[in-house]
Design an enzyme around this catalytic site. Structure first.
Site, PDB file in Angstrom:
ATOM      1  CD  GLU A 413      -1.714  -2.014   1.444  1.00 42.38           C
ATOM      2  OE1 GLU A 413      -0.274  -2.407   1.911  1.00 42.38           O
ATOM      3  OE2 GLU A 413      -2.673  -3.619   1.054  1.00 42.38           O
ATOM      4  CG  HIS A 480     -11.258  -8.293   5.231  1.00 48.16           C
ATOM      5  ND1 HIS A 480     -10.274  -8.315   6.551  1.00 48.16           N
ATOM      6  CD2 HIS A 480     -10.629  -8.213   5.072  1.00 48.16           C
ATOM      7  CE1 HIS A 480      -9.307  -9.254   6.049  1.00 48.16           C
ATOM      8  NE2 HIS A 480     -10.110  -9.219   4.649  1.00 48.16           N
TER       9      HIS A 480
END
Ligand SMILES: Cc1ncc(C[n+]2csc(CCOP(=O)(O)OP(=O)(O)O)c2C)c(N)n1
Ligand SMILES: [Mg+2]
Length: 674
Positions: A413, A480
């Site tokens: 990321e 998540h």
């Protein structure tokens, strides 16, 4: 011998400091000498000013100048260089005026950051130099984006980025090498191995024999060279740059040198063995080159002192001029204005019909239209190309726009957000899909320090959008399902939006992409396929910073956003007789205070509702603002209804209990009855 274990001195000894002029004529050699000498004289001047208390910190590059100067000379003027804190020679070789540099170091208005940041923490598009931020590691990731932009523009340019050997331990460095290798980006990663990172010697920093061997693991070329030999630096960088301009690919160059002064002047060199310092002082890049030039008959021995005097005489009046310049004027409105680049929404001239779309399809439609409208827009993310992204938001886009513009990335990321920023610095627009909003934490420095602070610091806008699939409803557990918008809302320089309806999803996405500032675009995963609505078919923009009054009412106001808007709507559908005003904020930074304040002044009661956890959730900010501005209008305390202060649990029953929704009815009752 201990010293030799500490540092492979045998690699460069006085005897092997061989200068090979190849076909450089005498004039060229003298030109190089002047370039090499200039930053040394400037630094010596700075050390005097430091002792006089006229400047603050100084990170010395004395003894390392051949690297910055030699490498910069090898790059073309239109090619970007990304230096670090000891690379004054990059700036001087690129002819950045000394007086502007000094003004920057002492925070004067004619510097590069209006007194907002220090030392070499700035960039200059005019000089194609992009300075570092304190975090060091992010720097090489930017180089990838810059180089990608050049590669996409097919302009045969190379990019040069510096890192210290200590910085090579940061994850960003490795992410950057890996991305550059996988994407064949024309970047020269120049490691300046000066033996120390602050007080940490190399053997405490890494455990490979030679740092340059890292190149093998990334499948790229690596060279290890004498960083004190200006001609060796110049020829090597020149050779690599010439080659990678034609055949784009990265290279790792380890320049061996030594930090003969302290990390910064105040920290001293007590922890460095004296023998090492004196040994390396003997290999001083300027003195060695001087000796060579004298021996070659290119330079008269008395020329060195003469040139030094000449440079000093030039610097003196400039120094006094800079110190005489008035200090930066402190002006609140100017400070606030510069946090963002001004943004003007594109005008939509053609009327279009509308169509019922799912929330997810509205996002995809906004992306597709934006890709058509901005041909410099690049999408990046894990599995977003042929696979279409894990939620299929980008499905079909690679077929329409090609894999150069819809780019699968390696699993990282930080490196990707850094590359997005690099693209933006080099004239592109970039959009990054976080696979899940939760994973933005792996790119946190890039987002909150790099994207967010750059415009305020040196006026460079950063045209990057990060899509953040967030929230609960899918029993996906603590990693998540998070609502992490509050991490970003409190960071000046970022814009944050969070659509609750399909039309806003499209309009806010198109507005975010059109906006030159970094925008965190939150999209709710549960709403993707569980919500439909009318969406304009053509270009559509929703102004960032404007709330939507979803339903009017007079007894109380619910202020909310995202998934929680639908919890409120469900409640209102169950109790249609209640006259409650519902505001969907849509934008969280900036947010529409006016609409909220106006409503609460009318209703006298306010409940702030969100899916995020309670403590320091955005509701705290909204509640505080209402309390400050509506105090005399309130018939009840401002209330908050938020999720439990726990991580998000996976089990459906636990998740339901966690969510604010389970306490909404009770909260409204308490508010209305107060
Ligand atoms: C993320 C981060 N951690 C720690 C620091 C503190 N720090 C500043 S410079 C530096 C040493 C850097 O060493 P190196 O990369 O070898 O560069 P050099 O200073 O030797 O040129 C450290 C530890 C920082 N600025 N940022
Ligand atoms: Mg170092």
């Amino acid at each position: 011998m201990v010293l030799h274990i500490l540092y492979p001195l045998s690699f460069i000894t006085k005897a092997v400091m061989n200068f090979d002029r190849k076909n450089l004529d005498n004039n060229a050699l003298v030109g190089i000498y002047r370039k090499l000498l200039f930053p040394r004289v400037v630094e010596e001047k700075m050390l005097v000013l430091l002792r006089q208390g006229r400047i603050g910190k100084w990170f010395s590059g004395i003894g390392q100048e051949a690297i910055a100067v030699g490498a910069t000379m090898a790059m073309q003027a239109e090619e970007y260089i990304l230096p670090m804190h000891r690379n004054l020679g990059v700036f001087t070789t690129r002819n950045v005026p000394f007086e502007r540099l000094l003004a920057q170091w002492v925070g004067k208005p004619s510097g590069f950051t209006k007194g907002r940041d220090r030392s070499f923490h700035f960039g200059s598009q005019e000089h194609k130099i992009l300075g570092m931020i304190s975090h060091l590691g992010p720097q090489p990731t930017l180089a990838n984006g810059i180089a990608l932009a050049d590669k996409l523009s097919q302009n045969n340019r190379a990019t040069l980025v510096f890192v210290g050997e200590g910085t090579t331990s940061e994850g960003d460095f490795h992410e950057a090498l890996n991305i550059a290798s996988v994407w064949n980006l024309p970047v020269i990663f120049l490691v300046e191995n000066n033996g120390y990172a602050l007080s940490t010697p190399t053997h405490q920093q890494f455990n490979c024999k030679r740092l340059v061997d890292r190149a093998i693991g990334y499948g790229i070329e690596g060279r290890r060279i004498d960083g004190n030999n200006i001609l060796e630096v110049y020829y090597n960088i020149n050779e690599i740059a010439t080659s990678i301009r034609k055949q784009p690919r990265p290279a790792l160059v380890e320049c061996i040198t030594f930090r003969v002064r302290g990390h910064e002047e105040a920290s001293g060199t007590k922890y460095v063995p004296h023998e090492l310092i004196s040994e390396w002082q003997d290999k001083d890049p300027i003195r060695s080159f001087e000796e060579y030039l004298v021996a070659e008959g290119v330079l008269r021995r008395d020329w060195g002192p003469y040139l030094r005097n000449e440079i000093n005489a030039r610097l003196e009046p400039l120094i006094e001029k800079v110190f005489a310049e008035p200090n930066v004027r402190a002006d609140v409105s100017e400070e606030l204005k510069d946090v963002y680049r001004e943004s003007i929404l594109p005008e939509v001239t053609t009327e279009s019909g509308s169509k019922v779309l799912r929330y997810i399809d509205a996002i995809s439609a906004g992306l597709r239209l934006s890709m058509q409208k901005h041909n410099n827009l690049i999408l990046m993310g894990q599995d977003i190309a042929a696979y279409g992204g894990v939620f299929k938001v980008t499905e079909g886009l690679v077929a329409e726009f090609g894999k150069e513009r819809v780019r699968n990335t390696p699993l990282c990321e930080s490196g990707v957000v850094g590359a997005a920023m690099g693209l933006a610095l080099n004239g592109y627009k970039a959009l990054v899909e976080m696979q899940f909003a939760d994973f933005a934490s792996s790119g946190f420095t890039q987002i909150v320090n790099h994207l967010a602070k750059t415009h305020y610091r040196w006026g460079q806008h950063v045209d990057v959008v990060i899509r953040m699939p967030a929230g609960t409803g899918t029993a996906a557990g603590p990693f998540h399902s998070q609502s992490n918008e509050a991490w970003f809302i409190k960071t000046p320089g970022l814009k944050v939006v969070y659509p609750a309806f399909p039309d806003d999803a499209k309009g806010l996405l198109m507005a975010a992409i059109a906006d030159p500032n970094p925008v965190m675009y939150f999209e709710h995963k549960y709403l993707y396929r569980n919500l439909t609505g009318e969406v304009p078919e053509g270009e559509a923009y929703v102004e960032i910073g404007k709330a939507r009054v979803v339903k009017e009412g007079s007894a109380a106001t619910i202020i909310t956003y995202g998934y929680a808007v639908h919890w409120a709507l469900e409640y209102l559908a169950r109790y249609p007789h209640q006259s409650i005003e519902l505001i969907d904020l849509r934008s969280l930074q900036p947010w529409d205070k006016d609409t909220v304040i106006k409503s609460v002044k009318k209703t006298g009661r306010a409940l702030v509702l969100h899916e995020d956890t309670l403590t320091c959730g955005f509701g705290a900010e909204v509640a505080a603002s209402i309390a400050e501005q509506c105090f005399t209008y309130l018939d009840a305390p401002v209330m908050r209804c938020a999720s439990l202060d726990t991580p998000v649990p996976m089990d459906k029953g636990l998740e339901d209990q966690f969510l604010a929704k389970s306490r909404l009815e009770e909260a409204i009752n308490t508010l209305l009855k107060y």
